[in-house]
Design an enzyme around this catalytic site. Structure first.
Site, mmCIF file in Angstrom:
data_model
loop_
_atom_site.group_PDB
_atom_site.id
_atom_site.type_symbol
_atom_site.label_atom_id
_atom_site.label_comp_id
_atom_site.label_asym_id
_atom_site.label_seq_id
_atom_site.Cartn_x
_atom_site.Cartn_y
_atom_site.Cartn_z
ATOM 1 N N ASP A 346 34.313 55.918 100.721
ATOM 2 C CA ASP A 346 34.613 55.012 101.823
ATOM 3 C C ASP A 346 33.861 53.694 101.632
ATOM 4 O O ASP A 346 32.657 53.690 101.319
ATOM 5 C CB ASP A 346 34.191 55.681 103.140
ATOM 6 C CG ASP A 346 34.432 54.812 104.352
ATOM 7 O OD1 ASP A 346 35.606 54.533 104.648
ATOM 8 O OD2 ASP A 346 33.441 54.409 104.996
ATOM 9 N N GLU A 382 37.548 53.272 97.782
ATOM 10 C CA GLU A 382 38.177 52.370 98.741
ATOM 11 C C GLU A 382 37.558 51.006 98.418
ATOM 12 O O GLU A 382 36.407 50.743 98.793
ATOM 13 C CB GLU A 382 37.873 52.772 100.180
ATOM 14 C CG GLU A 382 38.565 51.870 101.189
ATOM 15 C CD GLU A 382 38.189 52.174 102.634
ATOM 16 O OE1 GLU A 382 39.052 51.974 103.512
ATOM 17 O OE2 GLU A 382 37.038 52.587 102.888
#
Length: 705
Positions: A346, A382
Site C-alpha cells: 500500500d 501501489e
C-alpha cells in the site's frame, strides 16, 4: 502436543537472560524468550497478564544494542503480555515514553482483547491496562502436510482482490459460524467460485492486526478495510472463527494450506507506510511509546509532529535500521512461517522516501533485492502516495510489478467514449511497454485493473457519474471526485431496459478487455456478479451489507458470472493473450501476413499515423498472430496458438468491420461477443466479409482456417 497455560495465569519458575534475537515472543517448547528494541528506553518491563487482567512485571535486565530481552521458563502459548517502557517524555523533542501505557509488542504474532477507546490511550500518565489489547504467545508448530507454494508465473496469473470478512458474510453454503473468517474463506464453496472464474491468486485486503479509528467509532462506524495496521506479524484476530486467543494464526495457516491445495496463491495487501497510532493526537499503543523517533518520520524543525506522506497521520521511518528490520522480518515471517506467496504494498512510494523525494534505489528496495526469501515472491507496488512527486507508475525496480493506474484510467476513458484515447489504449492493451520495458521488465509487471477496493465497483462504475458517500458521515466530502465513470444516461437505480442493457454490455466490455489484455489481470471481488455499493466509492468504514458480497447476485446475475468465467477461460486456453514478452510488430519471415500483431481500421486496412491521431476515432481491430509467438515454453518448446481478431467499438452506434483478407486467414468464428449475456455465439465469418459490431461492444474472432 503443546499445552497452553491452564488459565493463562503467570507461574514463572524464574527469569533467565535469554537472547536479543529473534525479536518478539518466541516459544521453544519449554518457555518463551521475550525481546524488544528501544534505544531511547532507560528501563523496560515485561508485563505478564493473567485471566483476571492482573499483571506481573518482570524487569528486562539484559540489553544488547538497544534490544531488551529475557527468557521466562514455563511461559507457554496462550500467555498474554505487553511491555512498559520507562524513558523521556518530551514531545517537543520527539520523545514519548510513558510507562503508564501497556505497550504492544511490534513483533507480536497474535493479539487479544479490544481497544476501549478510553482516554488513557491518549493521555499521558493514565494507565491503559484493561483498555488496550495484549500480545499473545503463540504455538509456532503447525502441520503443513505436503503444502507447496504454487509459484505460478505472472503471465499465467489471474488475481482476485477480496476482503476476508466481506467475501463470506452472506454465502448460504458457508456455515454461519465460519462466515467472515479465514476458515470461511477456505470453505470449498468459496474455492469452487474462485476456480470457476479462473482465479489463480487471491489478494487479501489487510489482514495484519489493525485498530478501528476513534473518529469512526464515535460515528458508530468501523475501519472495515483495515488500512490501520500496528501488528505486522499477526493475523487480524477478528477474522478468526475460533474465539480463543492466538487461534487466528493456526486458522490463517489452514486457510493458506487449503488454497494452495487447489493451486491458488495467497497475496497480502500490506501497510508498512504508516501505523494506526496516527498523528500526535492518536493513541499510544506500541511504537510511539517504545521509541517514537526511531520508528516514525518526525518533522525536522518540529519533532512533536509527524511527517505524513500517507494522509493518515504518520509515516514509518524507513531510514532507521530497526524500522527496516521490522518490515523485512515481517515479510520473511509471512513467507516462511505463514506460507504466503506475495505482497501488495500500500502506498509503496512512501517506502522509497529516504529524505524527501521518492528514490527507487532506496535502502528498502536494496534490501528486498538482496533478500533470498522476499525477492522470490510476488512483489506488487501501489506506485503512489499523497506526497509531492508521489505518483511513480512505471518507476519501480526490476523485481517489482505495479498496480497500473494508467491502465485503469485509459480503459475507463475508452469505453465511456472519451476522444483521443486510441493510442494510449493500444499501449495499455499490449502490456504498457512504454512504462516497463526500459527497466527490463515484461508485460507481467503491469497489474491491470479496471476497479479495485478503492473506488466504484464495476456495477457502480457504469451506473453513477458521481460518488454517493453520505453513509460515511463526512457530508460526501471523502472519496475520489474524478472517477472516469458513466451512468449510461440515468444516475443510480433505474427500470429503463435500454439503460440496463447498456450497463450490462459496458460491464462485459471491461471484463473482456481486462481478461484479454497483456499483463497480469486483477478482478475486484463481486464484479463478476454485479456487486454494488450504491454509489459509495470510499466504503472503507462500511462493515455492513453495503460492502459485503451479496451472494444472491450469483443467481440474479448468473449470465455475467458465466461471461466472466468464459472471458478468463479464453485467456487461460490461449497463450497469445498472456505472452511473457512484449510484441515487436515485425513481419514474420516466410509469411504474407504481418508479424505478431497488427492494428487495423474497421475497414480492414492497417492503421496509419493519421488514423492514430484522429481525435474522434473510437474503433479499431487488433490482429494477434498465434503463429508468431517468439518466446519459448517452459521446456524450451515452441509455443503456437490460434490467431485472433479483436474488434473494439466504443462508438454510440454500430460499425461494420471488414474481416481481413485471406493472408490473415480464410475463416473466422466468434470466440466472445460482448453484446450477448454469456458472450457465447455460434457464428462464422469468411475472409474479407463484413461483420456488424454493435454500439459499445467488443467482438473477438478466432481464426479457424
Amino acid at each position: 502436543m503443546v499445552q497452553p497455560n491452564p488459565l493463562g495465569d503467570v507461574a514463572p519458575l524464574g527469569v533467565w537472560p535469554g537472547a536479543a534475537y529473534p525479536l518478539g515472543a518466541t516459544y521453544d517448547g519449554a518457555g518463551t524468550n521475550f525481546s524488544v528494541f528501544s534505544e531511547v528506553a532507560e528501563r523496560v518491563e515485561l508485563c505478564l497478564i493473567d485471566r483476571a487482567g492482573a499483571e506481573t512485571r518482570i524487569p528486562l535486565e539484559e540489553v544488547d544494542g538497544g534490544v531488551w530481552h529475557a527468557y521466562v521458563p514455563t511461559i507457554a502459548p496462550g500467555q498474554r503480555y505487553g511491555f512498559r517502557v520507562h524513558g523521556p517524555f518530551d514531545p517537543a523533542r520527539g520523545q514519548r515514553c510513558d510507562p503508564s501505557k501497556l505497550l504492544l509488542d511490534p513483533y507480536g504474532k497474535a493479539f487479544a482483547g479490544e481497544f476501549g477507546n478510553d482516554p488513557s490511550l491518549y493521555t499521558h500518565g493514565r494507565d491503559s491496562l484493561g483498555h488496550t489489547m495484549t500480545g499473545v504467545v503463540i504455538n509456532p508448530f503447525f502441520d503443513w502436510a505436503d503444502d507447496r507454494a504454487p509459484r505460478r508465473p505472472y503471465h499465467e496469473t489471474v488475481i482476485y482482490e477480496a476482503h476476508v470478512k466481506g467475501m463470506t458474510m452472506t454465502h448460504p453454503q458457508v456455515p454461519r459460524e465460519l462466515r467472515g473468517t479465514y476458515a470461511g474463506l477456505a470453505h470449498p464453496a468459496i474455492i469452487d467460485h474462485l476456480k470457476t472464474l479462473g482465479v489463480t491468486a487471491i489478494e487479501l485486503m489487510p489482514v495484519h492486526q489493525f485498530l478501528h479509528d476513534r473518529l469512526l467509532l464515535d460515528r458508530g462506524l468501523r475501519n472495515y478495510w483495515g488500512y490501520n495496521s500496528f501488528g505486522y506479524l499477526a493475523p487480524h484476530h477478528e477474522y478468526a472463527a475460533d474465539p480463543r486467543a492466538g487461534s487466528a494464526v493456526t486458522e490463517f495457516k489452514a486457510m493458506v494450506r487449503a488454497l494452495h491445495a487447489e493451486g491458488i496463491e495467497v497475496i497480502l495487501d500490506v501497510v508498512y507506510n504508516h501505523t494506526g497510532e496516527g498523528n500526535h493526537l492518536g493513541p499510544t499503543i506500541s511504537l510511539r511509546g517504545i521509541d517514537n523517533a526511531a520508528y516514525y518520520r518526525l518533522l525536522e524543525d518540529d519533532p512533536e509532529h509527524y511527517m505524513d506522506y500517507t494522509g493518515t497521520g504518520n509515516s514509518l521511518n524507513v531510514r532507521h535500521p530497526h524500522t527496516l528490520q521490522l518490515i523485512m522480518d515481517s515479510l520473511r515471517y509471512w513467507v516462511l512461517e505463514m506460507h504466503v506467496d506475495g505482497f501488495r504494498f500500500d502506498l509503496a512510494a512512501t517506502l522509497a522516501r529516504e529524505l524527501h523525494d521518492v528514490d527507487r534505489l532506496s535502502t528498502f528496495f536494496d534490501l528486498v533485492q538482496q533478500d533470498p526469501v522476499v525477492s522470490q515472491v510476488k512483489l506488487i507496488a501501489e506506485p503512489w502516495d499523497v506526497g509531492e512527486g508521489g505518483y511513480q507508475v512505471g518507476n519501480f525496480p526490476g523485481l517489482w510489478t505495479e498496480w497500473n493506474g494508467k491502465y485503469r484510467d485509459t480503459v475507463r476513458d475508452y469505453w465511456r467514449g472519451r476522444p483521443a484515447t486510441l493510442g494510449e489504449f493500444a499501449s495499455r492493451l499490449t502490456g504498457s511497454s512504454d512504462l516497463y520495458e526500459a527497466t527490463g521488465r515484461r508485460p507481467g509487471a503491469s497489474i491491470n485493473f479496471v476497479t479495485a477496493h478503492d473506488g466504484f465497483t464495476l456495477r457502480d462504475l457504469v451506473s453513477y457519474n458521481d460518488k454517493h458517500n453520505r453513509d460515511n458521515g463526512e457530508d460526501n466530502r471523502d472519496g475520489e471526485n474524478h472517477n472516469r465513470s458513466w451512468n449510461c444516461g440515468v444516475e443510480g437505480p433505474t427500470d429503463d431496459p435500454e439503460v440496463l442493457a447498456l450497463r450490462e454490455r459496458q460491464s462485459r466490455n471491461m471484463i473482456a478487455t481486462l481478461a484479454l489484455s497483456q499483463g497480469t489481470p486483477m478482478l475486484l471481488h463481486g464484479d463478476e456478479m454485479g456487486r454494488t455499493q450504491q454509489g459509495n466509492n470510499n466504503a472503507y468504514c462500511q462493515d455492513s451489507p453495503l460492502s459485503w458480497m451479496d451472494w444472491s447476485l450469483a443467481h440474479k446475475n448468473s449470465d455475467l458470472l458465466e461471461f466472466t468465467g468464459n472471458a478468463f477461460g479464453l485467456r487461460a486456453a490461449h497463450p497469445v493473450f498472456r505472452r511473457r514478452r512484449f510484441f515487436d510488430g515485425h513481419p514474420t519471415p516466410g509469411h504474407d501476413h504481418p508479424g505478431d500483431i497488427a492494428w487495423l481500421t474497421p475497414s480492414g486496412e492497417e492503421m496509419t499515423a493519421a488514423d492514430w491521431e484522429s481525435g474522434f476515432a473510437r474503433s479499431l481491430a487488433v490482429f494477434l498472430n498465434g503463429d508468431a509467438i517468439a518466446e519459448p515454453g517452459p521446456r524450451g518448446e515452441r509455443v503456437r496458438d490460434d490467431s485472433f481478431l479483436l474488434c473494439f467499438n466504443a462508438h454510440d452506434s454500430a460499425i461494420d468491420f471488414t474481416v481481413p483478407g485471406t493472408d490473415f486467414g480464410a475463416e473466422w468464428s466468434v470466440a466472445l461477443d460482448c453484446s450477448t449475456p454469456t458472450g457465447l455465439v455460434r457464428a462464422t465469418h469468411d475472409a474479407a466479409s463484413t461483420v456488424e459490431v454493435p454500439a459499445r461492444c467488443l467482438l473477438v474472432l478466432r481464426r479457424t482456417s
